[in-house]
Each structure stands twice: as C-alpha cells, then as structure tokens.
Scaffold this motif. Sequence first.
Motif, PDB file in Angstrom:
ATOM      1  N   LYS A  59       6.403 -14.996  -5.790  1.00 23.99           N
ATOM      2  CA  LYS A  59       7.185 -13.798  -5.539  1.00 23.99           C
ATOM      3  C   LYS A  59       8.650 -14.209  -5.516  1.00 23.99           C
ATOM      4  O   LYS A  59       9.059 -14.998  -4.673  1.00 23.99           O
ATOM      5  N   ALA A  60       9.411 -13.690  -6.460  1.00 26.87           N
ATOM      6  CA  ALA A  60      10.820 -14.063  -6.558  1.00 26.87           C
ATOM      7  C   ALA A  60      11.606 -12.934  -7.189  1.00 26.87           C
ATOM      8  O   ALA A  60      11.130 -12.259  -8.099  1.00 26.87           O
ATOM      9  N   ARG A  61      12.817 -12.732  -6.689  1.00 27.11           N
ATOM     10  CA  ARG A  61      13.725 -11.761  -7.290  1.00 27.11           C
ATOM     11  C   ARG A  61      15.144 -12.281  -7.189  1.00 27.11           C
ATOM     12  O   ARG A  61      15.465 -13.109  -6.331  1.00 27.11           O
ATOM     13  N   GLY A  62      15.990 -11.813  -8.069  1.00 26.02           N
ATOM     14  CA  GLY A  62      17.371 -12.267  -8.090  1.00 26.02           C
ATOM     15  C   GLY A  62      18.315 -11.275  -7.456  1.00 26.02           C
ATOM     16  O   GLY A  62      18.127 -10.066  -7.559  1.00 26.02           O
ATOM     17  N   VAL A  63      19.337 -11.806  -6.790  1.00 24.82           N
ATOM     18  CA  VAL A  63      20.425 -10.982  -6.253  1.00 24.82           C
ATOM     19  C   VAL A  63      21.735 -11.642  -6.658  1.00 24.82           C
ATOM     20  O   VAL A  63      22.033 -12.768  -6.231  1.00 24.82           O
ATOM     21  N   GLY A  64      22.501 -10.942  -7.469  1.00 26.38           N
ATOM     22  CA  GLY A  64      23.804 -11.452  -7.875  1.00 26.38           C
ATOM     23  C   GLY A  64      24.847 -11.153  -6.812  1.00 26.38           C
ATOM     24  O   GLY A  64      25.065  -9.996  -6.461  1.00 26.38           O
ATOM     25  N   ALA A  65      25.469 -12.195  -6.289  1.00 26.58           N
ATOM     26  CA  ALA A  65      26.508 -12.030  -5.272  1.00 26.58           C
ATOM     27  C   ALA A  65      27.264 -13.346  -5.154  1.00 26.58           C
ATOM     28  O   ALA A  65      26.652 -14.410  -5.038  1.00 26.58           O
ATOM     29  N   ASP A  66      28.584 -13.271  -5.179  1.00 27.72           N
ATOM     30  CA  ASP A  66      29.420 -14.461  -5.041  1.00 27.72           C
ATOM     31  C   ASP A  66      29.624 -14.746  -3.553  1.00 27.72           C
ATOM     32  O   ASP A  66      30.484 -14.156  -2.904  1.00 27.72           O
ATOM     33  N   VAL A  67      28.806 -15.653  -3.009  1.00 29.13           N
ATOM     34  CA  VAL A  67      28.828 -15.882  -1.563  1.00 29.13           C
ATOM     35  C   VAL A  67      30.026 -16.710  -1.109  1.00 29.13           C
ATOM     36  O   VAL A  67      30.167 -16.994   0.084  1.00 29.13           O
ATOM     37  N   SER A  68      30.917 -17.063  -2.038  1.00 31.66           N
ATOM     38  CA  SER A  68      32.145 -17.743  -1.622  1.00 31.66           C
ATOM     39  C   SER A  68      33.156 -16.764  -1.038  1.00 31.66           C
ATOM     40  O   SER A  68      34.197 -17.178  -0.516  1.00 31.66           O
ATOM     41  N   THR A  69      32.836 -15.473  -1.102  1.00 35.55           N
ATOM     42  CA  THR A  69      33.725 -14.452  -0.553  1.00 35.55           C
ATOM     43  C   THR A  69      32.996 -13.638   0.512  1.00 35.55           C
ATOM     44  O   THR A  69      31.767 -13.528   0.491  1.00 35.55           O
TER      45      THR A  69
END
Length: 264
Positions: A59-69
């Motif tokens: 079970k896997a899904r992607g979340v695009g997010a730039d966690v440097s901000t």
Amino acid sequence: MKIDLSGTTAIVTGSTGGIGLAIARGLAGAGASVVVNGRTQAKADAAAAAILKAVPGAKARGVGADVSTADGCATLVAAVPDADILINNAGIFEPKDFFEISDADWTRFFEVNVMSGVRLSRAYMQGMLKRNWGRIVFISSESGLSIPREMIHYGVTKTAQLGVSRGLAELTKGTNVTVNAVLPGPTMSEGVETFVKDLAKQNGQSVDEAASQFVRQHRGTSLIQRFASVDEIANMVVYVSSREASVTNGAALRAEGGIIQTIA
C-alpha cells in the motif's frame, strides 16, 4: 523476527529515490501503508508506483510537497493528517570549501535538513502521544559526530538532528512513542553515485576505483571499507520503526560501517 507493521501509516520524506525510497519500500514490505514524498507529485507518484510493482500487496501513495518550506510541510500534513511512523529523511549534501559557504547556503541546509523534521514532528507527534504509539526517526549521518572538513555545513545540520531527536525523545517518557536517529555512513544512493561518477571522470578512474579511493581518503577508519547499499540502511530504519524496537528510544543508532572510533 517477523516485523509486521500492518494497520500503520508511515510517511517517508524525500523518498522518491535513494535511502528514502529504500526505506519506503522496506516499510511497505512490512505491511505499512506508505506515503511517498517528493517535491513534485509526478515524482512521488512514480516512486509509489515502483513500490507497488516491487512489493506484492503493498500500500503506497505519493504526496508532492517541498518539505524544505513551511508551506510544503503544511501541504503534506493537509494531505495526510495523521501518521503512526514519521521518517524524517529529506536532506541535501554538497562538498564545499568552508570559506565559500554563503549565508544562503547555511540557511538552505538548515531548512531542508533540520527544519523539515522539526515542522513535521511538531505536526504528527502530538497525535502519536494521544494514541500512545508512534515512531519518529531522523536520518542523520556519521558526519554529525565527525564533521567532515569538505562539507562543514552538512555535518552541522546532522549534529542538529541528533539534538532535536534526543530532545523530542524526552517528551515521550512513559509512553509507547519513540524518537530515534539513524546515522548512515557513505551510502551508494543515486546522488552519491553521481558524485562518485564525477570523481571517476575527473581522475580517470573506474567508478569502483573512485568509490574505494573516496572511502580510503575521506573515511579511512571505516571497518567495512566500502559504501553501504541503500537497503542496508533501510533495514536498520525498518527495525527501529517496528513494534519490536519498543525499548529503543532517544538513541543515535549507527549504520556507518564502524567509521566512528568510539565505543559509545
């Protein structure tokens, strides 16, 4: 020992490649529902698809997010409000002479390597404490204990991660939540492989020769005398994320091939 993480949700930041992807794949293999994170949705989705292909029943899904901000961290939290396991893996490195490291470089390294983990731990840890179970793991480095002269800014951020992880562990007293750090040594991830290939090209060597020379010159105390694989690092992280690692808390766990010449 059979590690079973069924019924848990695990977030791995910076997991579209390298150590992060190997960790996400390992957690999925242990039954966790994994959230793969990268700066873009396309990369996160591609990495999640690769896990689904490699691990039957994953079970896997992607979340695009730039966690440097701060905004990027907020985007991730909005997409995944609760998590049982948080792997603070997002990080950058760059060999650079100290006198050429600008203020902007220092700020960028702290935002990516330190503040991403601070912000996400702040967002997810309270829920773990309320549910009385959770795992937070910071992917630090042996460079946090032995600051490399060729990238002092990187080493300092890895030391900072150790301070944050130990401090957060103090907040878990009497609970079933743990916070630990894992300290890889030189690991043959995609980014490092590119770095080694560049060295090989510069010195007229094969990639294997360049890798061996790097370890001898820059990490001469290594007992394994080689780069680790990403899966070797992931194995340690999957264990410390498990229910079986219930008494490992506030620790800096070395997976660096014996580079650090101390017994504690």
